[in-house]
Enzyme design. Structure first.
Site, PDB file in Angstrom:
ATOM      1  N   LYS A   1      10.441   1.333  12.489  1.00  0.00           N
ATOM      2  CA  LYS A   1      10.290   1.165  13.946  1.00  0.00           C
ATOM      3  C   LYS A   1      10.098   2.524  14.637  1.00  0.00           C
ATOM      4  O   LYS A   1       9.284   2.667  15.550  1.00  0.00           O
ATOM      5  CB  LYS A   1      11.517   0.448  14.518  1.00  0.00           C
ATOM      6  CG  LYS A   1      11.595  -1.025  14.114  1.00  0.00           C
ATOM      7  CD  LYS A   1      12.884  -1.666  14.584  1.00  0.00           C
ATOM      8  CE  LYS A   1      12.909  -3.136  14.209  1.00  0.00           C
ATOM      9  NZ  LYS A   1      14.161  -3.787  14.596  1.00  0.00           N
TER      10      LYS A   1
ATOM     11  N   SER B   1      16.000  -8.511  17.145  1.00  0.00           N
ATOM     12  CA  SER B   1      16.015  -7.123  17.616  1.00  0.00           C
ATOM     13  C   SER B   1      15.248  -6.893  18.927  1.00  0.00           C
ATOM     14  O   SER B   1      15.243  -5.787  19.447  1.00  0.00           O
ATOM     15  CB  SER B   1      15.479  -6.192  16.527  1.00  0.00           C
ATOM     16  OG  SER B   1      14.152  -6.514  16.203  1.00  0.00           O
TER      17      SER B   1
ATOM     18  N   GLY C   1       0.779  -1.242   0.000  1.00  0.00           N
ATOM     19  CA  GLY C   1       0.000   0.000   0.000  1.00  0.00           C
ATOM     20  C   GLY C   1       0.799   1.274   0.000  1.00  0.00           C
ATOM     21  O   GLY C   1       0.230   2.349   0.183  1.00  0.00           O
ATOM     22  N   VAL C   2       2.141   1.193  -0.202  1.00  0.00           N
ATOM     23  CA  VAL C   2       2.922   2.436  -0.178  1.00  0.00           C
ATOM     24  C   VAL C   2       3.103   3.035  -1.583  1.00  0.00           C
ATOM     25  O   VAL C   2       3.706   4.081  -1.736  1.00  0.00           O
ATOM     26  CB  VAL C   2       4.314   2.235   0.485  1.00  0.00           C
ATOM     27  CG1 VAL C   2       4.170   1.941   1.956  1.00  0.00           C
ATOM     28  CG2 VAL C   2       5.104   1.150  -0.217  1.00  0.00           C
ATOM     29  N   GLY C   3       2.596   2.345  -2.631  1.00  0.00           N
ATOM     30  CA  GLY C   3       2.619   2.923  -3.979  1.00  0.00           C
ATOM     31  C   GLY C   3       3.720   2.417  -4.877  1.00  0.00           C
ATOM     32  O   GLY C   3       4.161   3.104  -5.787  1.00  0.00           O
ATOM     33  N   LYS C   4       4.192   1.173  -4.636  1.00  0.00           N
ATOM     34  CA  LYS C   4       5.289   0.628  -5.451  1.00  0.00           C
ATOM     35  C   LYS C   4       4.847   0.431  -6.907  1.00  0.00           C
ATOM     36  O   LYS C   4       5.523   0.851  -7.843  1.00  0.00           O
ATOM     37  CB  LYS C   4       5.765  -0.708  -4.854  1.00  0.00           C
ATOM     38  CG  LYS C   4       6.295  -0.598  -3.440  1.00  0.00           C
ATOM     39  CD  LYS C   4       6.862  -1.906  -2.934  1.00  0.00           C
ATOM     40  CE  LYS C   4       5.834  -3.011  -2.780  1.00  0.00           C
ATOM     41  NZ  LYS C   4       4.822  -2.733  -1.749  1.00  0.00           N
TER      42      LYS C   4
END
Length: 777
Positions: free
Chosen positions: A721, A678, A358-361
């Site tokens: 993060k 992590s 959903g970030v527009g790739k």
């Protein structure tokens, strides 16, 4: 045979000619000595001796260059031609023999003797031979057609054997050397026998020539007949408007091959297959296979190329118009354009856009094509398991087709499109092969200029294609394939960016799609912020777009039903339309807790906060881990536990705590799988808090891997993060010292609200994360 007395006479050497006695013919004389000899002959008694040259190439012959038996002839007529040569009419009289050459410089003069033939020339044997010769000569004339019937009739009236032999000899197609042999045969019987033998041979040769000629004629007639019938068929089909005839199809395919501008080797292959198709019956199963193959070859772009619009400013405008933020990717595309403008020969780059959904790739790749004014092709690789999907099937298989790469190139129609390979991390391999291995050649700029598809068979140039791949999880891509691509990470959006995207892109798009106008619906900025905070939790904006679409639908219903003429969406009306908030904004604890620390996690959906809880109870020293943890995360808990045991005195913890207490580490949201190193320092902090009774500060979040010596090692996904910490309402974030370089990637709005503390050892973490020691410990 009796000899006459000798006599001196001028000599005329002939090139490529021989004159028999009784023979009359024209000669053209040009050589100086020959002209002088003729003039001398005319002064004397018009007689001259004719003999042939042995070697035709000699211009100035000597006595060794001429035969010594020739013909005594009479000059009947002389005529000077304009070019300087003399045309002479001569008649052969008798055979003669050169005894010797006389010394003269201006022309040849010889001493000769006339050769008299046998007197008994009319015996019965000669008569029989004459009849045979005439009979054979008549057959020869009928087959040959080179001698006229008048000549044959004149020959048949000759009564003398010698004269008959000489005239027949003069009409035979013999070499000068063969005619000379007949001239030198003074005996009439022998001469007639030789002529019979020659006539028999000539008849055989002529018979063979006729047979060969008939065969050639038949073959030519057949070819001409086929050509004529084909032309007739074409004319009939043209008149009827019938384009379905095979000849029409072949012609159509031939035209397509000519127009396709294929490389030489491919064009040769296409014509070869076309010849096979033409000769093959239409009912044959292979006929359609060949036709499909030729059509694929003609429909592929071999040389067609679109011109790139190398305008940096225009490209920048288009990319900014279509997408908010994503500066790194835009910068990389503009760099490519700049280098292309300078070199005009850059190989197509292979970019991999990695980031959460959903970030527009995918839409970014479309914008790149629009900015470059190139054709755009997209193929989805999600779930592709068969290597043949990439490379195609061999033509021997029923229903064979080229692979998706070649299909995409056909669809693009140019050799330099922007080719999007969507979800490259979702490819899988099984017994049918490994498609990711087939992609190695496609995505290697050094190899893809000769990409080989099993169906096409000939190599295809992909070097001008700009390949863009997308992936959610880069670690799922095989290492050799990953090595061929330039990774551009796209992190999730911040609240401010989401608000900008919603306001500038999503809201206008949904208003238009739902038949509304800006006059009928107005969404306040704080309403959008409430949608982002309480109704979505994602790195991208897909869910946000769906929620905006829901708001638009509700507004459309109110307007159509007549309830409202204009809908204004405020934070209060959002809850009326969408119901109670789905998520709790800000996951920071309300107060400092013992045994509970806030960690920061990276997921394919972006960053997230992770609460780690530790509970201690009297028991036998069992360590229990729950929350669907992966192996690496379990090992991090073990490492933290071992470190605490080794430093129990320094940390003011009972040395035998591992024998007296059962420890339970739990990570909430137990249904979600969690893994990675992590969370090491978070687990250690929560454990020490539980064992010492010191509270963990509520405003602190942390991330970092821990070693058995307490060192804090770097981690990945710091940007995501940090954004999750910002979203959760934390104030401080503890990060490994070695991750300090990644701080510049974090959006400025996030950096302003968070305090980043860099640490290299767990002691520093405890100093910042834990409060004072609890009195009731």
């Amino acid at each position: 045979m009796s000899e006459q007395t000798t006599r001196n006479i001028p000599l005329l050497p002939l090139r490529g000619l021989l004159v028999f006695p009784t023979m009359v013919l024209h000669l053209d004389v040009g050589r100086e000595k020959s002209v002088q000899a003729l003039e001398q002959a005319m002064v004397d008694d018009s007689e001259i001796f004719l003999t042939s040259q042995i070697d035709l190439s000699v211009d100035e012959p000597d006595e060794e260059d001429m035969y010594h038996i020739g013909t005594l002839a009479k000059v009947k007529q002389m005529l000077k031609l304009p070019n300087g040569t003399i045309r002479v009419l001569v008649e052969g009289l008798e055979r003669g023999k050169i005894n010797r050459f006389l010394d003269r410089e201006d022309y040849f003069e010889i001493e000769m003797t006339v050769l008299n033939e046998d007197e008994d020339g009319n015996g019965s044997e000669e008569q029989a031979l004459m009849r045979n010769v005439l009979d054979q000569f008549e057959q020869y004339v009928n087959i040959s057609k080179k001698v006229s019937n008048e000549t044959l009739q004149s020959v048949q009236d000759i009564a003398e054997p010698s004269r008959l032999a000489d005239i027949v000899s003069s009409h035979l197609p013999l070499k000068v050397s063969e005619k000379q042999a007949l001239l030198e045969t003074v005996n009439v019987r022998e001469r007639l026998m030789s002529i019979l033998e020659i006539l028999n041979n000539e008849k055989e040769v002529l018979g063979l020539e006729q047979k060969i000629g008939q065969r050639v004629k038949k073959s030519m007639e057949k070819t001409q007949k086929e050509y004529y019938l084909r032309e007739q068929m074409k004319a009939i089909q043209k008149e009827l408007g019938d384009k379905e005839g095979k000849a029409g199809e072949v012609e159509e395919l031939r035209e397509k091959i000519e127009e396709a501008n294929m490389p030489g080797n491919v064009e040769e292959k296409a014509y070869k297959e076309l010849d096979r198709y033409e000769k093959m019956p239409s009912t044959s199963a292979e006929s359609s296979v060949i036709r499909n193959y030729i059509e694929w070859l003609t429909q592929l772009p071999w040389t067609e190329e679109t011109t790139d619009r190398l305008d940096i400013n225009n490209a920048q405008e288009i990319l900014d118009e279509d997408h908010y933020g994503l500066d790194k990717v835009k910068e990389r595309v503009l760099e490519y354009l700049s280098v292309q403008e300078l070199t005009e020969s850059l190989k197509g780059p292979i970019l991999c856009l990695s980031g959460p959904p959903g970030v527009g790739k995918t839409s970014l790749a479309r914008s790149v094509a629009r900015a470059l004014e190139r054709k755009f092709v997209r193929i989805s690789l999600g779930g592709v398991r068969d290597e043949a999907e990439i490379r195609g099937h061999r033509r021997t298989y029923v229903g064979a087709m080229p692979g998706r790469i070649i299909q995409g190139m056909k669809k693009a129609g140019s050799v330099n499109p922007v080719f999007l390979l969507d979800e490259i991390d979702k490819m899988a391999s099984d017994f049918r092969g490994d498609p990711s291995s087939a992609m190695l050649e496609v995505l290697d700029p050094e190899q893809n200029n000769s990409f080989s598809d099993h169906y096409i068979e000939e190599t295809y140039d992909l070097s001008k294609v700009m390949f863009i791949t997308t992936a959610n999880n880069v670690s799922a891509i095989p290492e050799p394939l990953l090595d061929r691509m330039e990774i551009i990470s796209i992190a999730g959006y911040t609240e401010i960016e989401k608000q900008g995207i919603a306001k500038g892109y999503l809201l206008p798009k949904q208003i238009k799609e739902h038949g509304l106008t800006k006059g009928k619906i107005q969404v306040k900025d704080d309403a959008l912020l409430k949608l982002i905070r309480y109704y979505t939790r994602e790195a991208g904006v897909r869910s946000l777009e769906r929620e905006i679409a829901t708001v638009c639908r509700k507004a459309a219903k109110k307007i159509v039903s007549g309830e409202r003429k204009r809908v204004i969406v405020t934070p209060n009306t959002v809850e009326e339309m969408l119901g109670k908030p789905k998520f709790r904004y800000g996951q920071a604890e309300d107060e400092d807790q013992i045994g509970a620390a806030t960690g920061l996690a990276y997921t394919t959906g972006g960053g997230n906060t992770l609460s780690i809880e530790v509970s201690i109870a009297k028991g036998k020293g069992e360590l229990t881990l729950t929350g669907k943890l992966g192996d690496v995360m379990k090992e991090s808990a073990q490492a933290a536990f071992s470190y605490i045991r080794s430093r129990s005195d320094d940390l003011n913890i009972e040395p035998d705590f591992h024998e007296k207490y059962d420890i339970h580490i739990h990570v909430p949201e137990g249904a979600t799988p969690k893994d990675g190193p992590s969370a090491g320092i978070t687990m250690a902090t929560a454990l020490i808090s539980a064992l010492t009774g010191r509270r963990v500060k509520k405003e602190v979040g942390m991330t970092g891997e821990i070693t058995l010596r307490g060192r804090v090692l770097p981690i990945g996904g710091l940007k995501e993060k940090s954004m999750s910490a910002h979203r959760a309402g934390l104030e401080k974030v503890i990060i490994p010292k070695e991750n300090e370089k990644d701080l510049e990637d974090i959006p400025e709005s996030v950096r302003e609200d968070l305090t980043f503390i860099t640490v290299s050892h767990l002691d520093e973490v405890l100093k910042h994360a834990l409060g004072e020691e609890h009195e009731g410990k």
